[in-house]
Design a protein around this motif. Structure first.
Motif, PDB file in Angstrom:
ATOM      1  N   VAL A 167       0.854  -1.193   0.000  1.00 35.11           N
ATOM      2  CA  VAL A 167       0.000   0.000   0.000  1.00 35.11           C
ATOM      3  C   VAL A 167       0.888   1.240   0.000  1.00 35.11           C
ATOM      4  O   VAL A 167       1.970   1.260   0.586  1.00 35.11           O
ATOM      5  N   HIS A 168       0.427   2.257  -0.702  1.00 35.01           N
ATOM      6  CA  HIS A 168       1.059   3.582  -0.712  1.00 35.01           C
ATOM      7  C   HIS A 168       2.481   3.583  -1.268  1.00 35.01           C
ATOM      8  O   HIS A 168       3.263   4.469  -0.942  1.00 35.01           O
ATOM      9  N   ARG A 169       2.810   2.628  -2.105  1.00 39.33           N
ATOM     10  CA  ARG A 169       4.101   2.664  -2.793  1.00 39.33           C
ATOM     11  C   ARG A 169       3.913   2.234  -4.251  1.00 39.33           C
ATOM     12  O   ARG A 169       4.830   1.695  -4.863  1.00 39.33           O
ATOM     13  N   HIS A 170       2.733   2.512  -4.798  1.00 40.89           N
ATOM     14  CA  HIS A 170       2.428   2.044  -6.151  1.00 40.89           C
ATOM     15  C   HIS A 170       3.307   2.729  -7.201  1.00 40.89           C
ATOM     16  O   HIS A 170       3.732   2.086  -8.171  1.00 40.89           O
ATOM     17  N   ASP A 171       3.582   4.004  -7.034  1.00 38.72           N
ATOM     18  CA  ASP A 171       4.433   4.707  -7.997  1.00 38.72           C
ATOM     19  C   ASP A 171       5.846   4.132  -7.993  1.00 38.72           C
ATOM     20  O   ASP A 171       6.455   3.949  -9.058  1.00 38.72           O
ATOM     21  N   GLU A 172       6.351   3.853  -6.793  1.00 37.33           N
ATOM     22  CA  GLU A 172       7.700   3.307  -6.687  1.00 37.33           C
ATOM     23  C   GLU A 172       7.768   1.896  -7.276  1.00 37.33           C
ATOM     24  O   GLU A 172       8.741   1.531  -7.953  1.00 37.33           O
ATOM     25  N   VAL A 173       6.725   1.089  -7.032  1.00 33.96           N
ATOM     26  CA  VAL A 173       6.671  -0.253  -7.615  1.00 33.96           C
ATOM     27  C   VAL A 173       6.639  -0.166  -9.139  1.00 33.96           C
ATOM     28  O   VAL A 173       7.354  -0.904  -9.843  1.00 33.96           O
ATOM     29  N   SER A 174       5.829   0.734  -9.662  1.00 31.41           N
ATOM     30  CA  SER A 174       5.724   0.890 -11.115  1.00 31.41           C
ATOM     31  C   SER A 174       7.058   1.305 -11.724  1.00 31.41           C
ATOM     32  O   SER A 174       7.479   0.789 -12.769  1.00 31.41           O
ATOM     33  N   HIS A 175       7.725   2.259 -11.056  1.00 32.95           N
ATOM     34  CA  HIS A 175       9.012   2.755 -11.564  1.00 32.95           C
ATOM     35  C   HIS A 175      10.045   1.631 -11.594  1.00 32.95           C
ATOM     36  O   HIS A 175      10.756   1.436 -12.592  1.00 32.95           O
ATOM     37  N   LEU A 176      10.139   0.878 -10.502  1.00 41.89           N
ATOM     38  CA  LEU A 176      11.107  -0.213 -10.447  1.00 41.89           C
ATOM     39  C   LEU A 176      10.727  -1.329 -11.411  1.00 41.89           C
ATOM     40  O   LEU A 176      11.599  -1.916 -12.075  1.00 41.89           O
ATOM     41  N   SER A 177       9.432  -1.624 -11.524  1.00 43.21           N
ATOM     42  CA  SER A 177       8.977  -2.669 -12.452  1.00 43.21           C
ATOM     43  C   SER A 177       9.360  -2.320 -13.886  1.00 43.21           C
ATOM     44  O   SER A 177       9.822  -3.179 -14.647  1.00 43.21           O
ATOM     45  N   GLU A 178       9.166  -1.068 -14.263  1.00 46.78           N
ATOM     46  CA  GLU A 178       9.530  -0.636 -15.614  1.00 46.78           C
ATOM     47  C   GLU A 178      11.034  -0.755 -15.845  1.00 46.78           C
ATOM     48  O   GLU A 178      11.485  -1.077 -16.961  1.00 46.78           O
ATOM     49  N   THR A 179      11.812  -0.512 -14.789  1.00 49.45           N
ATOM     50  CA  THR A 179      13.262  -0.566 -14.926  1.00 49.45           C
ATOM     51  C   THR A 179      13.752  -1.984 -15.186  1.00 49.45           C
ATOM     52  O   THR A 179      14.653  -2.207 -16.016  1.00 49.45           O
ATOM     53  N   ILE A 180      13.170  -2.967 -14.483  1.00 49.64           N
ATOM     54  CA  ILE A 180      13.661  -4.347 -14.626  1.00 49.64           C
ATOM     55  C   ILE A 180      12.878  -5.142 -15.678  1.00 49.64           C
ATOM     56  O   ILE A 180      13.217  -6.290 -15.966  1.00 49.64           O
ATOM     57  N   GLU A 181      11.858  -4.520 -16.263  1.00 49.90           N
ATOM     58  CA  GLU A 181      11.024  -5.208 -17.261  1.00 49.90           C
ATOM     59  C   GLU A 181      11.817  -5.764 -18.446  1.00 49.90           C
ATOM     60  O   GLU A 181      11.448  -6.808 -18.997  1.00 49.90           O
ATOM     61  N   PRO A 182      12.913  -5.129 -18.918  1.00 46.80           N
ATOM     62  CA  PRO A 182      13.653  -5.700 -20.048  1.00 46.80           C
ATOM     63  C   PRO A 182      14.067  -7.156 -19.853  1.00 46.80           C
ATOM     64  O   PRO A 182      14.280  -7.876 -20.836  1.00 46.80           O
ATOM     65  N   LEU A 183      14.179  -7.602 -18.617  1.00 47.04           N
ATOM     66  CA  LEU A 183      14.532  -9.000 -18.380  1.00 47.04           C
ATOM     67  C   LEU A 183      13.513  -9.949 -19.004  1.00 47.04           C
ATOM     68  O   LEU A 183      13.856 -11.065 -19.408  1.00 47.04           O
ATOM     69  N   LEU A 184      12.256  -9.506 -19.097  1.00 40.96           N
ATOM     70  CA  LEU A 184      11.212 -10.351 -19.695  1.00 40.96           C
ATOM     71  C   LEU A 184      11.463 -10.573 -21.177  1.00 40.96           C
ATOM     72  O   LEU A 184      10.932 -11.526 -21.774  1.00 40.96           O
ATOM     73  N   TYR A 185      12.259  -9.709 -21.784  1.00 45.80           N
ATOM     74  CA  TYR A 185      12.518  -9.794 -23.221  1.00 45.80           C
ATOM     75  C   TYR A 185      13.976 -10.165 -23.504  1.00 45.80           C
ATOM     76  O   TYR A 185      14.514  -9.857 -24.563  1.00 45.80           O
ATOM     77  N   ASP A 186      14.580 -10.804 -22.493  1.00 43.71           N
ATOM     78  CA  ASP A 186      15.955 -11.278 -22.619  1.00 43.71           C
ATOM     79  C   ASP A 186      16.925 -10.130 -22.867  1.00 43.71           C
ATOM     80  O   ASP A 186      17.916 -10.266 -23.583  1.00 43.71           O
ATOM     81  N   GLU A 187      16.630  -8.986 -22.241  1.00 45.17           N
ATOM     82  CA  GLU A 187      17.518  -7.832 -22.322  1.00 45.17           C
ATOM     83  C   GLU A 187      17.972  -7.455 -20.919  1.00 45.17           C
ATOM     84  O   GLU A 187      17.290  -7.773 -19.929  1.00 45.17           O
TER      85      GLU A 187
END
Length: 337
Positions: free
Chosen positions: A18-38
């Motif tokens: 709770v109350h850290r959704h922006d931070e979760v989104s920011h970090l998720s976007e940062t590590i998302e390239p791993l899903l595409y083998d990057e």
């Protein structure tokens, strides 16, 4: 009264935050390239203690693993694992490649073993990364294309000041995720979730949770510690609910317990500095360094000592009084916190 003690631990990672959704989104976007083998950029999480940096890092990386089970995760607390050897060893542990490593194993050999691991990507969460004494470990890991870094520290300027030029140039372009202190309403929401999952129904009121939140002053670590302490006290007294009297006792008890745990976690040279300050009452940096050097066989540099002292200030163990030449250090008076 306590139905799930795990939920009342500071290091518990909830199924929802709770109350850290922006931070979760920011970090998720940062590590998302791993899903595409990057390979993603290095992610830096900055902010004071007790604002959820570690929880959000582990939660977000855990969600990534649900989508990409091949990812291995290595969590390294650099407060305890502060050398290049220990960092590399922890990553080898995450890959099950540490079984024949000994203290005498050369660090370069550990690096080569880690380099040869090719079963999939590794995410290294380096908590308290500003405690690393051998920052070349970061240079090592940055050279490995299958290792991605999530680094957690208090302040960016102090962290990067501790890097040599080689490490700084490698990591300067990383993504920053900034965490601020929780507000009272945010802490109440966090405590409500913990109480619902960890305690029997209706044993603590919303007004009491607000009292805890006010006392914690934006620090979730303290707030959760007070709730846990109050529940344990009420349990020992066979109370059916947490009373205001129990709560009044739990606040200083929780702070004392957190402080004791933090002091026990200090590495040897930090503990020497802490003890010198405690014995002196209040002491100038020059006198502190002189006494420290008398007590240790292999003293650290003045720069390292300043880093140690800054870290202890962040954790409310000591406080710096005055400016520059007139500065002194003394223990924090818990009664005014």
């Amino acid at each position: 009264m306590i139905v799930d003690g795990r939920v009342l631990r500071e290091d518990f990672v909830p199924s929802e935050v709770v109350h850290r959704h922006d931070e979760v989104s920011h970090l998720s976007e940062t590590i998302e390239p791993l899903l595409y083998d990057e390979r993603p950029e290095t992610a830096f999480l900055f902010g004071p203690t007790g604002v959820g940096k570690t929880c959000i890092a582990r939660y977000t990386v855990g969600r990534l693993r649900e989508q990409l089970p091949a990812v291995r995760v290595a969590y390294v607390n650099c407060w305890q694992e502060y050398t290049r050897f220990r960092v590399l060893y922890r990553l080898l542990e995450a890959t099950d490649r540490s079984f024949d490593v000994h203290r005498s194993t050369p660090k370069d050999e550990l690096f080569e073993r880690l380099r040869r691991v090719d079963e999939g990507p590794i995410v290294a969460i380096l908590d308290e990364v500003d405690q690393l004494e051998e920052t070349e470990a970061l240079y090592d890991l940055n050279r490995l294309g299958h290792v991605s870094l999530v680094c957690i520290a208090n302040r960016e300027e102090e962290l990067f000041a501790s890097f040599d030029d080689r490490v700084r140039s490698r990591l300067l372009a990383g993504t920053r995720v900034q965490f601020d202190r929780y507000g009272t309403d945010e802490l109440v929401a966090i405590l409500e979730r913990r109480a619902t999952e960890g305690l029997e129904p209706d044993v603590v009121t919303e007004a009491q949770l607000r009292t805890i939140a006010d006392a914690a002053a934006g620090d979730a670590r303290v707030a959760i510690g007070v709730l846990r302490s109050a529940a344990r006290l009420a349990d020992r007294r066979s109370d059916e609910r947490i009373t205001d009297e129990v709560l009044a006792e739990a606040v200083p008890n929780a702070r004392t317990a957190i402080r004791r745990k933090t002091v026990e976690g200090l590495i040897e040279h930090q503990r020497v500095l802490y003890d010198v300050i405690a014995e002196a009452g209040e002491i100038a940096p020059g006198d502190l360094y002189d006494e420290y050097e008398r007590r240790v066989d292999d003293p650290k540099t003045s720069r390292t000592l300043r880093n140690y002292l800054t870290k202890m200030v962040h954790y409310d163990l000591i406080e710096a009084v005055g400016e520059k030449r007139g500065r002194t250090y003394r223990l924090v008076d818990e009664g005014v916190r």
